[in-house]
Design a protein around this motif. Structure first.
Motif, PDB file in Angstrom:
ATOM      1  N   GLY A  12      44.915  29.437  34.684  1.00 27.31           N
ATOM      2  CA  GLY A  12      44.533  30.565  35.549  1.00 27.31           C
ATOM      3  C   GLY A  12      45.260  31.795  35.074  1.00 27.31           C
ATOM      4  O   GLY A  12      46.369  31.712  34.533  1.00 27.31           O
ATOM      5  N   GLY A  13      44.615  32.944  35.274  1.00 23.97           N
ATOM      6  CA  GLY A  13      45.130  34.187  34.717  1.00 23.97           C
ATOM      7  C   GLY A  13      46.513  34.569  35.197  1.00 23.97           C
ATOM      8  O   GLY A  13      47.331  35.065  34.411  1.00 23.97           O
ATOM      9  N   SER A  14      46.796  34.351  36.483  1.00 26.45           N
ATOM     10  CA  SER A  14      48.098  34.799  36.982  1.00 26.45           C
ATOM     11  C   SER A  14      49.235  34.020  36.325  1.00 26.45           C
ATOM     12  O   SER A  14      50.282  34.589  35.985  1.00 26.45           O
ATOM     13  N   GLY A  15      49.016  32.711  36.111  1.00 29.44           N
ATOM     14  CA  GLY A  15      50.034  31.886  35.447  1.00 29.44           C
ATOM     15  C   GLY A  15      50.204  32.289  33.991  1.00 29.44           C
ATOM     16  O   GLY A  15      51.322  32.307  33.463  1.00 29.44           O
ATOM     17  N   LEU A 120      50.357  41.292  42.608  1.00 28.27           N
ATOM     18  CA  LEU A 120      49.079  40.846  43.179  1.00 28.27           C
ATOM     19  C   LEU A 120      48.110  40.648  42.024  1.00 28.27           C
ATOM     20  O   LEU A 120      48.015  41.498  41.131  1.00 28.27           O
ATOM     21  N   HIS A 121      47.388  39.518  42.048  1.00 29.07           N
ATOM     22  CA  HIS A 121      46.538  39.202  40.896  1.00 29.07           C
ATOM     23  C   HIS A 121      45.051  39.214  41.188  1.00 29.07           C
ATOM     24  O   HIS A 121      44.262  39.577  40.334  1.00 29.07           O
ATOM     25  N   GLY A 122      44.652  38.706  42.344  1.00 34.13           N
ATOM     26  CA  GLY A 122      43.193  38.586  42.506  1.00 34.13           C
ATOM     27  C   GLY A 122      42.812  38.104  43.873  1.00 34.13           C
ATOM     28  O   GLY A 122      42.878  38.849  44.860  1.00 34.13           O
ATOM     29  N   THR A 123      42.434  36.835  43.952  1.00 31.27           N
ATOM     30  CA  THR A 123      41.897  36.315  45.214  1.00 31.27           C
ATOM     31  C   THR A 123      42.957  36.258  46.315  1.00 31.27           C
ATOM     32  O   THR A 123      42.607  36.077  47.475  1.00 31.27           O
ATOM     33  N   ASP A 124      44.231  36.413  45.936  1.00 27.74           N
ATOM     34  CA  ASP A 124      45.260  36.535  46.985  1.00 27.74           C
ATOM     35  C   ASP A 124      44.977  37.773  47.839  1.00 27.74           C
ATOM     36  O   ASP A 124      45.394  37.851  48.995  1.00 27.74           O
ATOM     37  N   PRO A 173      48.617  46.780  34.141  1.00 25.17           N
ATOM     38  CA  PRO A 173      47.467  45.933  33.784  1.00 25.17           C
ATOM     39  C   PRO A 173      47.880  44.638  33.102  1.00 25.17           C
ATOM     40  O   PRO A 173      49.015  44.493  32.641  1.00 25.17           O
ATOM     41  N   ASN A 174      46.939  43.722  33.008  1.00 32.09           N
ATOM     42  CA  ASN A 174      47.122  42.531  32.175  1.00 32.09           C
ATOM     43  C   ASN A 174      47.316  42.995  30.729  1.00 32.09           C
ATOM     44  O   ASN A 174      46.973  44.118  30.368  1.00 32.09           O
ATOM     45  N   PHE A 175      47.847  42.115  29.924  1.00 31.53           N
ATOM     46  CA  PHE A 175      48.154  42.481  28.533  1.00 31.53           C
ATOM     47  C   PHE A 175      47.824  41.311  27.606  1.00 31.53           C
ATOM     48  O   PHE A 175      47.527  40.201  28.069  1.00 31.53           O
ATOM     49  N   PHE A 207      36.155  27.742  36.278  1.00 30.93           N
ATOM     50  CA  PHE A 207      34.967  27.135  36.909  1.00 30.93           C
ATOM     51  C   PHE A 207      35.040  27.115  38.432  1.00 30.93           C
ATOM     52  O   PHE A 207      34.688  26.117  39.063  1.00 30.93           O
ATOM     53  N   ARG A 208      35.538  28.231  38.994  1.00 30.90           N
ATOM     54  CA  ARG A 208      35.440  28.361  40.454  1.00 30.90           C
ATOM     55  C   ARG A 208      34.133  29.090  40.758  1.00 30.90           C
ATOM     56  O   ARG A 208      33.592  29.800  39.902  1.00 30.90           O
ATOM     57  N   PRO A 209      33.606  28.966  42.006  1.00 37.35           N
ATOM     58  CA  PRO A 209      32.314  29.597  42.312  1.00 37.35           C
ATOM     59  C   PRO A 209      32.262  31.077  41.948  1.00 37.35           C
ATOM     60  O   PRO A 209      31.225  31.578  41.496  1.00 37.35           O
ATOM     61  N   SER A 282      33.316  38.542  41.303  1.00 34.49           N
ATOM     62  CA  SER A 282      34.469  39.390  41.589  1.00 34.49           C
ATOM     63  C   SER A 282      35.501  39.124  40.505  1.00 34.49           C
ATOM     64  O   SER A 282      35.648  37.993  40.039  1.00 34.49           O
ATOM     65  N   GLU A 283      36.201  40.165  40.090  1.00 29.07           N
ATOM     66  CA  GLU A 283      37.195  39.988  39.020  1.00 29.07           C
ATOM     67  C   GLU A 283      38.141  41.185  39.105  1.00 29.07           C
ATOM     68  O   GLU A 283      37.701  42.325  38.942  1.00 29.07           O
ATOM     69  N   THR A 284      39.390  40.936  39.354  1.00 24.20           N
ATOM     70  CA  THR A 284      40.291  42.085  39.530  1.00 24.20           C
ATOM     71  C   THR A 284      40.687  42.734  38.210  1.00 24.20           C
ATOM     72  O   THR A 284      40.992  43.915  38.152  1.00 24.20           O
TER      73      THR A 284
HETATM   74  O1  GMT Z   1      43.104  35.453  41.924  1.00 16.86           O
HETATM   75  C1  GMT Z   1      42.578  34.494  41.383  1.00 16.86           C
HETATM   76  O2  GMT Z   1      41.451  34.105  41.581  1.00 16.86           O
HETATM   77  C2  GMT Z   1      43.404  33.707  40.465  1.00 16.86           C
HETATM   78  C3  GMT Z   1      43.939  34.507  39.359  1.00 16.86           C
HETATM   79  C4  GMT Z   1      44.356  33.442  38.425  1.00 16.86           C
HETATM   80  O3  GMT Z   1      45.447  32.950  38.581  1.00 16.86           O
HETATM   81  O4  GMT Z   1      43.521  33.077  37.615  1.00 16.86           O
HETATM   82  O5  GMT Z   1      42.991  35.358  38.683  1.00 16.86           O
HETATM   83  C5  GMT Z   1      43.127  36.746  38.813  1.00 16.86           C
HETATM   84  O6  GMT Z   1      44.239  37.158  38.045  1.00 16.86           O
HETATM   85  C6  GMT Z   1      44.036  37.371  36.645  1.00 16.86           C
HETATM   86  C7  GMT Z   1      45.372  37.796  36.038  1.00 16.86           C
HETATM   87  O7  GMT Z   1      45.884  38.943  36.616  1.00 16.86           O
HETATM   88  C8  GMT Z   1      42.939  38.402  36.441  1.00 16.86           C
HETATM   89  O8  GMT Z   1      42.765  38.690  35.073  1.00 16.86           O
HETATM   90  C9  GMT Z   1      41.643  37.827  37.040  1.00 16.86           C
HETATM   91  O9  GMT Z   1      40.636  38.799  36.908  1.00 16.86           O
HETATM   92  C10 GMT Z   1      41.844  37.488  38.506  1.00 16.86           C
HETATM   93  N1  GMT Z   1      40.680  36.712  38.962  1.00 16.86           N
HETATM   94  C11 GMT Z   1      39.848  37.185  39.902  1.00 16.86           C
HETATM   95  O10 GMT Z   1      39.963  38.267  40.413  1.00 16.86           O
HETATM   96  C12 GMT Z   1      38.713  36.286  40.268  1.00 16.86           C
END
Ligand code: GMT
Length: 382
Positions: A12-15, A120-124, A173-175, A207-209, A282-284
């Protein structure tokens, strides 16, 4: 500096962001302590100034499920005390920010000061964090953090729009490590998968919805019969994998798709890609798209969330309306059939990754932010 980092250890992206950040900070001379439920998957070895502390959860007949948040808090307290952390940086608000705030309170009662920073990363924020069962705790944890960052301006605004947040939020931003992610010569791999010179579409996700993986298969299906022929590589695993496989069978394209599951190193797969597809709802930010761009792969992505901050429409790839499978298909087809267009966008994608998102530009922003937060938290109140 001695830095504690907490993240989800799974794919996952945050990890990924947390782990690559920690590894790079260690290379730059900091001492980094990962505190997590298991070894983060990108942390292949722990040596020198990198330490890993596993959170041990206790089961007990009364607990329906072990209270991880509390065990994490106790571990944070323990490591902060014994390693002498200067700052604790947690990734993904739930429950990491909450544990960190509690740990800071416990340490304060022992006269120990520990600034905490929440990323803060995303679905949180965009999804699960807004559920009434989490929202008040998420709001409190963000407001109690000494520093807060978000991975895009979009996510920063979403946080203000959906939570009563009074704290400032810094956008970092992500890097990507563009020395590791670049287009490598993987001709033998390409030959093995595409013996007849087929083009390659790649999608990478958990592979989440929200990732709309069935649409990836639908787009691929619509490209069948085109010249040149095309193969699809699907990388990752998660709850939508089986429904996506089913869709591929229904559409009769299963045999031209390789479901590769979780893979590392991803840059080798991206090195044979012609187009990267990301039709997320959705994608942050879209870290997986950035990885593709760094490997010189034009991306066709949804025009949602933070993706327009990453992908420049008609320059480094295409932005398409969510669920508009026709537009996704047309844009992908254009890239697969127009060689000069592909070449221009591939080069532009790589340049954008290097110029705007290279790890060497972004990690110093975190370092500066740590310093700022430390100064603010130790400054005497007037
Ligand atoms: O927030 C999530 O769904 C999980 C998170 C993860 O751990 O994969 O993804 C988010 O964080 C990433 C890293 O910052 C971003 O690049 C992704 O776009 C983001 N995913 C979503 O917003 C669905």
């Amino acid at each position: 500096m001695k830095i504690g980092i907490t993240c989800y250890p799974t794919y996952g992206g945050s990890g990924v962001v947390a782990t690559e950040l920690g590894k790079n900070l260690a290379e730059r001379g900091d001492e980094v302590h990962f505190i997590s439920s298991s070894l983060p998957f990108r942390l292949s070895h722990v040596a020198g100034n990198i330490f890993f502390h596993e959170v041990n959860v206790q089961s007990y007949p009364l607990f329906e499920s072990p209270p991880y948040t509390l065990s994490l808090t106790s571990k944070m307290v323990d490591i902060a005390k014994h390693a002498g952390l200067d700052v604790l940086h947690v990734h993904y608000a739930i429950p990491h920010a909450t544990s960190a705030v509690m740990a800071r309170q416990i340490l304060a009662s022992d006269g120990i000061s520990l600034p905490i920073i929440t990323t803060l990363h995303g679905t949180d924020i965009t999804l699960i964090g807004q559920d009434p069962s989490f929202a008040p705790v998420v709001t409190w944890s963000i407001n109690q953090s000494d520093g807060v960052t978000a991975v895009s301006s979009y996510l920063r605004q979403e946080t203000y729009d959906h939570f009563e947040v009074t704290n400032g939020i810094e956008v970092i931003p992500n890097f990507i490590d563009t020395d590791r992610f670049y287009r490598q010569d993987k001709e033998h791999f390409k030959q093995a998968l595409c013996p007849d010179g087929e083009k390659v579409i790649v999608h990478v996700s958990n592979f989440r919805p929200v990732k709309n993986t069935k649409q990836v298969v639908e787009i691929f299906h619509r490209l069948q019969g085109d010249t040149p022929e095309v193969k699809l590589l699907l990388v990752g695993d998660g709850p939508e994998r089986v429904p996506t496989e089913r869709k591929a069978r229904e559409l009769g394209v299963f045999d031209d798709i390789r479901f590769l599951g979780k893979q590392d190193p991803i840059e080798e797969i991206l090195s044979i890609a012609d187009v990267f597809l990301m039709p997320s709802a959705s994608e942050t930010f879209g870290l997986a798209a950035l990885e593709a761009m760094a490997c010189g792969v034009p991306t066709v992505v949804s025009d949602v969330g933070g993706l327009p901050e990453l992908v420049e429409d008609d320059e480094t790839g295409y932005l398409c309306p969510v669920d508009d499978v026709d537009t996704f298909t047309d844009r992908t087809r254009a890239l697969l059939t127009d060689a000069p267009l592909h070449q221009r966008m591939a080069a532009a994608a790589r340049s954008r990754a290097v110029d705007a998102f290279d790890i060497g530009h972004v990690v110093p922003l975190y370092e500066q932010y740590y310093e700022t937060v430390r100064e603010e938290t130790t400054a005497p109140t007037p």
